[in-house]
Design an enzyme around this catalytic site. Structure first.
Site, short mmCIF file in Angstrom:
data_model
loop_
_atom_site.label_atom_id
_atom_site.label_comp_id
_atom_site.label_asym_id
_atom_site.label_seq_id
_atom_site.Cartn_x
_atom_site.Cartn_y
_atom_site.Cartn_z
N GLY A 15 0.81 -1.23 0.00
CA GLY A 15 0.00 0.00 0.00
C GLY A 15 0.83 1.26 0.00
O GLY A 15 0.41 2.29 0.52
N MET A 93 -5.95 -7.07 -4.47
CA MET A 93 -5.81 -8.12 -5.48
C MET A 93 -7.06 -9.00 -5.60
O MET A 93 -6.95 -10.21 -5.77
CB MET A 93 -4.57 -8.98 -5.18
CG MET A 93 -3.28 -8.22 -5.17
SD MET A 93 -3.00 -7.40 -6.76
CE MET A 93 -1.44 -6.59 -6.48
N ARG A 94 -8.20 -8.38 -5.49
CA ARG A 94 -9.46 -9.10 -5.67
C ARG A 94 -10.36 -8.30 -6.61
O ARG A 94 -10.34 -7.08 -6.58
CB ARG A 94 -10.19 -9.28 -4.34
CG ARG A 94 -9.57 -10.28 -3.39
CD ARG A 94 -10.37 -10.35 -2.09
NE ARG A 94 -11.78 -10.69 -2.32
CZ ARG A 94 -12.24 -11.94 -2.44
NH1 ARG A 94 -11.41 -12.96 -2.34
NH2 ARG A 94 -13.52 -12.17 -2.64
N ILE A 95 -11.14 -9.01 -7.41
CA ILE A 95 -12.15 -8.34 -8.21
C ILE A 95 -13.40 -8.29 -7.34
O ILE A 95 -13.81 -9.31 -6.79
CB ILE A 95 -12.39 -9.09 -9.53
CG1 ILE A 95 -11.15 -8.94 -10.44
CG2 ILE A 95 -13.63 -8.55 -10.24
CD1 ILE A 95 -11.17 -9.79 -11.67
N ASN A 110 -10.00 3.39 -7.27
CA ASN A 110 -8.92 2.42 -7.42
C ASN A 110 -7.84 3.07 -8.27
O ASN A 110 -8.11 3.94 -9.08
CB ASN A 110 -9.45 1.16 -8.11
CG ASN A 110 -8.36 0.12 -8.33
OD1 ASN A 110 -7.66 -0.26 -7.40
ND2 ASN A 110 -8.20 -0.34 -9.55
N HIS A 112 -4.73 2.36 -11.07
CA HIS A 112 -4.23 1.38 -12.05
C HIS A 112 -2.97 1.96 -12.69
O HIS A 112 -2.94 3.15 -13.02
CB HIS A 112 -5.31 1.13 -13.11
CG HIS A 112 -4.93 0.05 -14.08
ND1 HIS A 112 -4.98 -1.28 -13.76
CD2 HIS A 112 -4.48 0.11 -15.36
CE1 HIS A 112 -4.58 -2.01 -14.80
NE2 HIS A 112 -4.27 -1.18 -15.77
N ASP A 151 -11.42 -2.11 -14.21
CA ASP A 151 -10.62 -0.99 -14.73
C ASP A 151 -11.40 -0.15 -15.75
O ASP A 151 -10.80 0.55 -16.56
CB ASP A 151 -9.30 -1.48 -15.36
CG ASP A 151 -8.39 -2.17 -14.35
OD1 ASP A 151 -8.47 -1.82 -13.16
OD2 ASP A 151 -7.62 -3.07 -14.74
#
Length: 202
Positions: A15, A93-95, A110, A112, A151
């Site tokens: 993080g 790291m999760r959808i 989020n 990216h 995304d």
């Protein structure tokens, strides 16, 4: 005096992109408060980061086979208990489930490591490798609202870096990462839920 925006930070890794938000708040330059750090991994560095900053850090474990919506409901419960107004995903790291997206519609951001919509769906170094393989001259990072399309949510902030000759995925990653902290701070300020502290308090 406008009350600080209550932020919940979610992540699975170190993080590091969130550190500038902690620091900017401490300097009194951002009328916000990170009230909770949540991770699906008990050994995630982001939980340690939260503890070091004096913030409540919660591990919400995900048992194998748990339906996505069921796990996300546990996370939402923890966030709601702390009165979170804006969710900040930093290396999560999760959808997330459609239910989570609906619960936090317009209130979840989020980051990216590319200039979306380019290279959506990729992770970490593979994104930077794809940028180099495509011969692109610039890259960067994008803070976007989280929606059901991975995304694919509306873009809030983009910060651009140039791709130099001889760049490697590792050097490009370092360049992009340096912009992620400032991008998060910009995105928080742009949130419709952000309230500037009164001028007298500044």
């Amino acid at each position: 005096m406008a009350s600080p925006l209550r932020i919940g930070l979610i992540g699975s890794t170190r993080g590091s992109s969130s550190q500038l938000t902690f620091d900017t708040i401490k300097r009194g330059e951002l009328n916000a408060q990170i009230v909770l750090v949540v991770s699906n991994k008990g050994d995630a560095g982001i939980l340690e980061r939260g503890k070091n900053e004096g913030v409540k850090a919660v591990h919400v474990p995900c048992k194998k086979g748990t339906p996505r919506a069921e796990y996300d409901a546990q996370v939402t419960k923890v966030l709601r208990e702390e009165g979170v107004e804006l969710v900040m995903m930093c290396g999560f790291m999760r959808i997330v489930s459609p239910e989570f997206c609906k619960d936090w519609e317009g209130r979840c951001i989020n980051i990216h490591p590319s200039l979306l919509p380019k290279h959506a769906g990729g992770m970490d170094l593979e994104v930077h490798k794809a940028v180099l393989d495509a011969g692109e001259t610039e890259s960067g990072c994008t803070v976007h609202l989280v929606t059901e399309e991975v995304d694919g949510g509306p873009i809030v902030v983009q910060r651009v870096v140039s791709v130099e000759p001889g760049e490697t995925p590792e050097t490009l990653k370092a360049k992009v990462q340096a912009e992620e902290g400032p991008a998060f701070v910009d995105a928080i300020r742009k949130s419709p839920f952000y309230r500037e502290a009164s001028p007298a308090a500044a």
